[in-house]
Structures are given as structure tokens and as C-alpha cells.
Design a protein around this motif. Structure first.
Motif, PDB file in Angstrom:
ATOM      1  N   VAL A  81     -22.949   2.356  14.270  1.00 32.62           N
ATOM      2  CA  VAL A  81     -22.643   2.884  12.940  1.00 32.62           C
ATOM      3  C   VAL A  81     -23.474   2.172  11.889  1.00 32.62           C
ATOM      4  N   ASP A  82     -23.577   0.857  12.016  1.00 35.48           N
ATOM      5  CA  ASP A  82     -24.371   0.084  11.063  1.00 35.48           C
ATOM      6  C   ASP A  82     -25.838   0.522  11.091  1.00 35.48           C
ATOM      7  N   LYS A  83     -26.390   0.727  12.275  1.00 33.97           N
ATOM      8  CA  LYS A  83     -27.783   1.155  12.401  1.00 33.97           C
ATOM      9  C   LYS A  83     -28.000   2.506  11.736  1.00 33.97           C
ATOM     10  N   PHE A  84     -27.036   3.419  11.932  1.00 33.68           N
ATOM     11  CA  PHE A  84     -27.153   4.743  11.310  1.00 33.68           C
ATOM     12  C   PHE A  84     -27.047   4.648   9.792  1.00 33.68           C
ATOM     13  N   LEU A  85     -26.070   3.894   9.298  1.00 36.46           N
ATOM     14  CA  LEU A  85     -25.879   3.793   7.845  1.00 36.46           C
ATOM     15  C   LEU A  85     -27.054   3.096   7.176  1.00 36.46           C
ATOM     16  N   GLN A  86     -27.666   2.161   7.871  1.00 32.78           N
ATOM     17  CA  GLN A  86     -28.879   1.541   7.332  1.00 32.78           C
ATOM     18  C   GLN A  86     -29.976   2.590   7.176  1.00 32.78           C
ATOM     19  N   ALA A  87     -30.181   3.408   8.219  1.00 32.97           N
ATOM     20  CA  ALA A  87     -31.213   4.446   8.169  1.00 32.97           C
ATOM     21  C   ALA A  87     -30.903   5.470   7.084  1.00 32.97           C
ATOM     22  N   LEU A  88     -29.630   5.861   6.980  1.00 35.14           N
ATOM     23  CA  LEU A  88     -29.234   6.874   6.001  1.00 35.14           C
ATOM     24  C   LEU A  88     -29.438   6.371   4.577  1.00 35.14           C
ATOM     25  N   THR A  89     -28.890   5.196   4.266  1.00 30.33           N
ATOM     26  CA  THR A  89     -28.945   4.722   2.882  1.00 30.33           C
ATOM     27  C   THR A  89     -30.363   4.369   2.436  1.00 30.33           C
ATOM     28  N   ARG A  90     -31.213   3.958   3.380  1.00 32.99           N
ATOM     29  CA  ARG A  90     -32.605   3.677   3.014  1.00 32.99           C
ATOM     30  C   ARG A  90     -33.367   4.958   2.683  1.00 32.99           C
ATOM     31  N   SER A  91     -32.830   6.106   3.091  1.00 33.05           N
ATOM     32  CA  SER A  91     -33.524   7.378   2.885  1.00 33.05           C
ATOM     33  C   SER A  91     -33.004   8.158   1.688  1.00 33.05           C
ATOM     34  N   LEU A  92     -31.954   7.653   1.034  1.00 34.30           N
ATOM     35  CA  LEU A  92     -31.298   8.415  -0.025  1.00 34.30           C
ATOM     36  C   LEU A  92     -31.651   7.915  -1.419  1.00 34.30           C
ATOM     37  N   SER A  93     -31.838   8.864  -2.325  1.00 30.73           N
ATOM     38  CA  SER A  93     -31.871   8.599  -3.759  1.00 30.73           C
ATOM     39  C   SER A  93     -30.719   9.392  -4.356  1.00 30.73           C
ATOM     40  N   VAL A  94     -29.948   8.773  -5.224  1.00 24.59           N
ATOM     41  CA  VAL A  94     -28.744   9.405  -5.753  1.00 24.59           C
ATOM     42  C   VAL A  94     -28.692   9.255  -7.267  1.00 24.59           C
ATOM     43  N   ASP A  95     -27.833  10.050  -7.890  1.00 27.42           N
ATOM     44  CA  ASP A  95     -27.654   9.887  -9.330  1.00 27.42           C
ATOM     45  C   ASP A  95     -26.957   8.556  -9.599  1.00 27.42           C
ATOM     46  N   ALA A  96     -27.066   8.087 -10.837  1.00 27.26           N
ATOM     47  CA  ALA A  96     -26.583   6.749 -11.191  1.00 27.26           C
ATOM     48  C   ALA A  96     -25.082   6.590 -11.021  1.00 27.26           C
ATOM     49  N   GLY A  97     -24.349   7.687 -10.906  1.00 28.83           N
ATOM     50  CA  GLY A  97     -22.901   7.607 -10.758  1.00 28.83           C
ATOM     51  C   GLY A  97     -22.433   7.436  -9.328  1.00 28.83           C
ATOM     52  N   VAL A  98     -23.361   7.349  -8.384  1.00 28.25           N
ATOM     53  CA  VAL A  98     -23.003   7.227  -6.973  1.00 28.25           C
ATOM     54  C   VAL A  98     -23.291   5.810  -6.484  1.00 28.25           C
ATOM     55  N   ASP A  99     -22.304   5.210  -5.842  1.00 22.96           N
ATOM     56  CA  ASP A  99     -22.512   3.940  -5.159  1.00 22.96           C
ATOM     57  C   ASP A  99     -21.765   3.996  -3.832  1.00 22.96           C
ATOM     58  N   MET A 100     -21.779   2.905  -3.079  1.00 24.44           N
ATOM     59  CA  MET A 100     -21.118   2.928  -1.779  1.00 24.44           C
ATOM     60  C   MET A 100     -19.611   3.095  -1.901  1.00 24.44           C
ATOM     61  N   LYS A 101     -19.042   2.649  -3.023  1.00 24.82           N
ATOM     62  CA  LYS A 101     -17.609   2.876  -3.231  1.00 24.82           C
ATOM     63  C   LYS A 101     -17.336   4.373  -3.329  1.00 24.82           C
ATOM     64  N   THR A 102     -18.210   5.095  -4.043  1.00 24.99           N
ATOM     65  CA  THR A 102     -18.081   6.552  -4.150  1.00 24.99           C
ATOM     66  C   THR A 102     -18.178   7.197  -2.773  1.00 24.99           C
ATOM     67  N   LEU A 103     -19.197   6.806  -2.017  1.00 28.71           N
ATOM     68  CA  LEU A 103     -19.429   7.407  -0.712  1.00 28.71           C
ATOM     69  C   LEU A 103     -18.334   7.023   0.289  1.00 28.71           C
ATOM     70  N   ARG A 104     -17.876   5.773   0.213  1.00 30.19           N
ATOM     71  CA  ARG A 104     -16.820   5.343   1.121  1.00 30.19           C
ATOM     72  C   ARG A 104     -15.526   6.108   0.845  1.00 30.19           C
ATOM     73  N   GLY A 105     -15.222   6.289  -0.452  1.00 26.02           N
ATOM     74  CA  GLY A 105     -14.020   7.030  -0.804  1.00 26.02           C
ATOM     75  C   GLY A 105     -14.071   8.465  -0.314  1.00 26.02           C
ATOM     76  N   LEU A 106     -15.234   9.110  -0.485  1.00 21.99           N
ATOM     77  CA  LEU A 106     -15.377  10.487  -0.022  1.00 21.99           C
ATOM     78  C   LEU A 106     -15.296  10.548   1.497  1.00 21.99           C
ATOM     79  N   ALA A 107     -15.904   9.570   2.174  1.00 24.52           N
ATOM     80  CA  ALA A 107     -15.859   9.548   3.641  1.00 24.52           C
ATOM     81  C   ALA A 107     -14.426   9.419   4.142  1.00 24.52           C
ATOM     82  N   LEU A 108     -13.617   8.617   3.464  1.00 24.77           N
ATOM     83  CA  LEU A 108     -12.210   8.484   3.857  1.00 24.77           C
ATOM     84  C   LEU A 108     -11.456   9.793   3.650  1.00 24.77           C
TER      85      LEU A 108
END
Length: 330
Positions: free
Chosen positions: A238-265
Motif C-alpha cells: 500500500v505504501d509503495k502504491f501511495l508513494q507512486a500515486l501521490t508523486r504523480s498528482l497535482s491538486v488544487d490548494a484545498g486538497v491535502d492528505m487529510k482531505t484524501l484520507r477522509g474521502l477514502a474512509l
């Protein structure tokens, strides 16, 4: 020596079984929490993505969300903006039971504010994410809540991190540009092969429409692999995948890992089959000044966007059909 009471033995067995069941999720959660700052630092944030408030559609009622997902060869702002290579609206309903991916053909002939009529992917080149968001909001009359750009190299890294994903190809297709033939049947996509698959344009019976379906099928296959038992019980994978995913993403300034973690839950019960995909209604194709364009179906498009705005896409597709078959592609 007196043997331990049976109740004590049962209690020990129960504790052992409980630990065996809980340790993988606990280890996964520990990894996610410990690595959150790393993933957050990997994300590239793009400033001033959204238009002026007075020039935007009203906010959606409830908690439904619309994410504009762009696929391109470079991250936003790297040596200017290039035309977006793929474009989707990811609609997350308020009940969080589905995710709808609405692909917008890159050659859709639309009005780009301040630039007249042109292909929708030109908006990205003219004015970056801000103008693209404004153009899409003008088209669908629905507010975009968040923006995500995926560097296409991410397809390589994500598929490699997952050990590859499988899609079913309905019939053999040859890619003359890259000199590769995709046979009928299950095709394993990993690394460079994943990128070649999702980017193929020439040789597809449906052209760009089949390309949209391929990209949606790939994302569904990724989702299925990510939520598989083998992944969720392996914190290192999971860590290897999330590293690959987050290194490939550009997001608007209102998105952080807390935002993504909350949505994932909130989406924790989603499986690959819950990713439903479609293409924005099309009236046909044509040519403008020698360039091929896609003409959108305004009447049917208005019905789709009404459902998008009212969070009733499930009912819309049940009544009218139009979902892309994501279990196989051409």
C-alpha cells in the motif's frame, strides 16, 4: 498441577484470533498515519484553480462532490501548459456507494471563455487549470469542487507498484504508432505497457471514444487491485502504491492528505465494480478548419448534467442507459 480453567484457555484463543484479524488493518493504519506527511509532501498543489465566485455555478446541495480529473504529459506549470490529454468528471454521490466517471472527449468543440470556439483540451493550453475549470463549469453548469491532474508517467509507476493490473480486450487491436498488438482476451498491464495501452489513439475502431473507455477500464482495474485482500493486508505494498500515486498528482490548494484520507474512509466499501463510467453525450463528429472535432449533444447533455447537479446519476443511467462497459475494451 491443576490445568488452567477452560474459560481461560478459550479467552487466550479468542485474543489470539482477534489479534490475527486486527493486526493487518492496524499495521496498515499505522503505516498510513506515519507516512501521511510524506504523501502530503509528494502532492503538488496548484494555486488559483477556481474562477471568481460570481462566475461559478451554485454549490451542490448536500455532500456530493465533483472532481475534475485531467491526464497530461506534464504537471501543471512545467514549461507552460500543454493540451490536456484526457478529461473526466468524477462524481462522488452523497451516499458514497458509487463513483461515476464521466469522460469528456478531448476534441469536444465548445465555447472557451475569452477564446471563442475550440476543442475543450485547448482551454488547458490557453489558461491552465483555471480556464479549464471555467470552461467545464460553463459546459455542464455544475460546480467543480476539486481539481486533480495526473502525470501520465503515473500510470507506469502505479501499475508497477501494484504488480500490474488486468483488463479484458474484446478483440485484437494493433497500434501502428507504437508497433504493438493487443490480443483478444485478458491483457496484463504493467509499467510502460500500461502507458501505451491507455494512450493508444490510432487503430482503435472508435478512436478517442475507445481511448476514453480504455482509460476508465484501467482506473477500474487499479481500484479493484487496490481494494483486493492481498493489497489491504500488505502495508508495504500500500505504501509503495501511495508513494507512486501521490508523486504523480497535482491538486488544487484545498486538497491535502487529510482531505484524501477522509474521502477514502467514506468510500471504504467501494469496490472496482462500483466505479461506473460513461462518456458525455455526443451528436457526432465533424471538421473545423481542417481539424477533426466532436460535436456534443446539447439536449441529452442537459439531461445528464441535471442528474449530475441533482445527484441522481444512478437513476439517470438506469432509465436511459449509456454506461460504458468497463469489464472489456477494444
Amino acid at each position: 498441577m491443576t490445568p488452567p480453567p477452560r474459560t481461560s484457555r478459550r479467552r487466550k484463543v479468542l485474543i489470539a484470533v482477534t489479534l490475527a484479524l486486527l493486526l493487518p488493518p492496524a499495521a496498515l493504519f499505522a503505516v498510513l498515519m506515519q507516512r501521511q506527511h510524506v504523501y502530503d509532501a509528494n502532492l503538488r498543489r496548484v494555486q488559483q484553480v477556481f474562477p471568481e465566485e460570481s462566475d461559478r455555478p451554485a454549490r451542490a446541495i448536500g455532500t456530493a462532490q465533483n472532481w475534475l480529473v485531467v491526464g497530461a504529459d506534464k504537471r501543471p506549470g512545467e514549461s507552460g501548459f500543454q493540451r490536456s490529454d484526457s478529461l473526466m468528471i468524477a462524481h462522488v454521490p452523497a451516499d458514497r456507494k458509487r463513483i461515476f466517471l464521466i469522460g469528456i472527449p478531448r476534441d469536444s468543440y465548445v465555447t472557451i471563455p475569452g477564446h471563442g470556439h475550440d476543442k475543450i483540451n485547448a482551454a488547458y493550453a490557453y489558461g491552465g487549470p483555471r480556464l479549464l475549470v471555467r470552461t467545464v463549469e460553463r459546459l455542464v453548469k455544475v460546480r467543480i469542487d476539486h481539481f486533480v491532474a495526473l502525470d501520465f508517467d503515473g500510470f507506469i509507476d502505479m501499475s508497477t507498484a501494484l504488480g500490474g493490473v488486468d483488463v479484458y480486450v474484446a478483440r485484437q487491436v494493433h497500434d501502428p504508432a507504437n508497433k504493438i498488438t493487443w490480443p483478444q482476451g485478458n491483457v496484463h498491464l504493467e509499467g510502460e505497457r500500461a502507458l501505451l495501452f491507455v494512450r493508444q489513439r490510432y487503430g482503435l475502431p472508435g478512436g478517442d471514444f475507445d481511448r476514453i473507455k480504455r482509460q476508465q477500464a484501467f482506473l477500474r482495474a487499479v481500484a479493484e487491485k487496490v481494494v483486493s485482500k492481498g493489497m489491504l493486508t500488505n502495508p508495504f505494498a500500500v505504501d509503495k502504491f501511495l508513494q507512486a500515486l501521490t508523486r504523480s498528482l497535482s491538486v488544487d490548494a484545498g486538497v491535502d492528505m487529510k482531505t484524501l484520507r477522509g474521502l477514502a474512509l467514506e468510500l471504504r466499501d467501494i469496490r472496482g465494480g462500483d466505479l461506473l463510467s460513461a462518456t458525455y453525450p455526443v451528436a457526432g463528429t465533424g471538421t473545423v478548419k481542417g481539424a477533426s472535432v466532436v460535436r456534443l449533444n446539447a439536449k441529452e447533455g442537459a439531461k445528464l448534467t441535471d442528474a449530475l447537479r441533482n445527484d441522481t446519476l444512478e437513476r439517470y443511467f438506469a432509465d436511459r442507459g449509456g454506461l460504458n462497459e468497463s469489464s472489456f475494451v477494444r
